[in-house]
Design an enzyme around this catalytic site. Structure first.
Site, PDB file in Angstrom:
ATOM      1  N   CYS A 186       0.836  -1.211   0.000  1.00  0.00           N
ATOM      2  CA  CYS A 186       0.000   0.000   0.000  1.00  0.00           C
ATOM      3  C   CYS A 186       0.865   1.252   0.000  1.00  0.00           C
ATOM      4  O   CYS A 186       1.722   1.428   0.866  1.00  0.00           O
ATOM      5  CB  CYS A 186      -0.882  -0.027   1.240  1.00  0.00           C
ATOM      6  SG  CYS A 186      -1.718   1.526   1.543  1.00  0.00           S
TER       7      CYS A 186
HETATM    8  N1  MHO Z   1      -6.166  -0.894   3.407  1.00  0.00           N
HETATM    9  C1  MHO Z   1      -6.415   0.127   2.438  1.00  0.00           C
HETATM   10  C2  MHO Z   1      -5.431   0.014   1.336  1.00  0.00           C
HETATM   11  C3  MHO Z   1      -5.442   1.173   0.491  1.00  0.00           C
HETATM   12  S1  MHO Z   1      -4.153   1.210  -0.461  1.00  0.00           S
HETATM   13  C4  MHO Z   1      -4.026   2.651  -1.196  1.00  0.00           C
HETATM   14  C5  MHO Z   1      -7.843  -0.022   1.905  1.00  0.00           C
HETATM   15  O1  MHO Z   1      -8.363  -1.117   1.981  1.00  0.00           O
HETATM   16  O2  MHO Z   1      -8.440   0.943   1.458  1.00  0.00           O
HETATM   17  O3  MHO Z   1      -4.000   0.139  -1.319  1.00  0.00           O
END
Ligand code: MHO
Length: 233
Positions: free
Chosen positions: A36
């Site tokens: 991420c």
């Molecule tokens: N845990 C986050 C990840 C976002 S990331 C920009 C979500 O589920 O939104 O991949």
């Protein structure tokens, strides 16, 4: 508490140009996919020698990917660094030390562990460090190394994601959509606010970045609140 809220809400857009948004020195680029990109943006943004960061999508073949349709692209961070202050080797060490996705077999392409090199020297350093890590991991490492191709900046709301959670502070800094990708100050605060970088470095940075005492005090409180917890996504 009320007084604190009022203080924060009273932050006015800066009346002078002392905020250090633009740093005009020669830089090099480094691009990494390490899960991420929100947390990596904070991690690298607060690293001495890193001038600017932006997050986006790269490494794939399709045109104009976006968050809901990445196809074969990966979330990456693009870093502009001052090679006189931080080396590509230092950045690689941070890459290896700050994500665990290189060992996972069933990982989505979105979170591929990826090094996209911009020049021959970066390729050599990346491959040498990969070899060392691969031995340490008994050949299980899934990290890929490839030449940097087109970088598609992610949607505005992903840029300096942690900083953007502080709306009044952002307003007081005069951040717009362009500055979210180019501002040195924004890159730094995006890390400090989640407790990265450390108090000593922040205190040295307050004057350099041109923060008002009110802005600095707000960041100090957040740093204390988030100390040690910076990298969760
Ligand atoms: N845990 C986050 C990840 C976002 S990331 C920009 C979500 O589920 O939104 O991949």
């Amino acid at each position: 508490m009320l007084r604190f809220i009022r203080q924060v809400c009273n932050m006015k857009p800066p009346s002078n140009a002392s905020l250090l948004h633009d740093v005009d020195i020669p830089t090099k680029k480094a691009t990494f996919g390490m899960g991420c990109f929100w947390s990596n943006d904070s991690l690298f943004g607060v690293t001495p020698g890193v001038i600017r960061t932006r997050v986006g999508y790269s490494g794939g073949t399709t045109k104009n990917p976006h968050y809901r349709n990445l196809v074969d692209h990966t979330e990456v961070i693009e870093i502009d660094y001052d090679p006189k202050s931080v080396t590509y080797g230092d950045l690689l060490n941070m890459f290896w030390a700050n994500h665990e996705y290189g060992l996972t077999t069933n990982l989505k392409r979105q979170y591929q562990s990826l090094i996209l090199y911009h020049e021959e020297e970066q390729r050599q350093l990346a491959e040498a460090s990969h070899k060392v890590m691969q031995e340490r991991c008994n050949g299980q490492l899934r990290t890929e190394i490839a030449p940097a191709g087109i970088f598609y900046p992610a949607e505005d709301y992903h840029q300096k994601y942690r900083l953007q959670g502080h709306k009044d502070l952002c307003r007081s800094l005069g951040l717009d959509s362009k500055k979210l990708q180019t501002s040195h100050l924004a890159a730094r605060l995006n890390g400090y606010l989640v407790g990265l970088g450390g108090k000593a470095q922040f205190e040295q940075d307050v004057v350099r970045l041109g923060l008002t005492e009110k802005q600095a005090e707000y960041v100090r409180r957040e740093m204390e609140r988030n100390e040690g917890g910076g990298l969760a996504c």
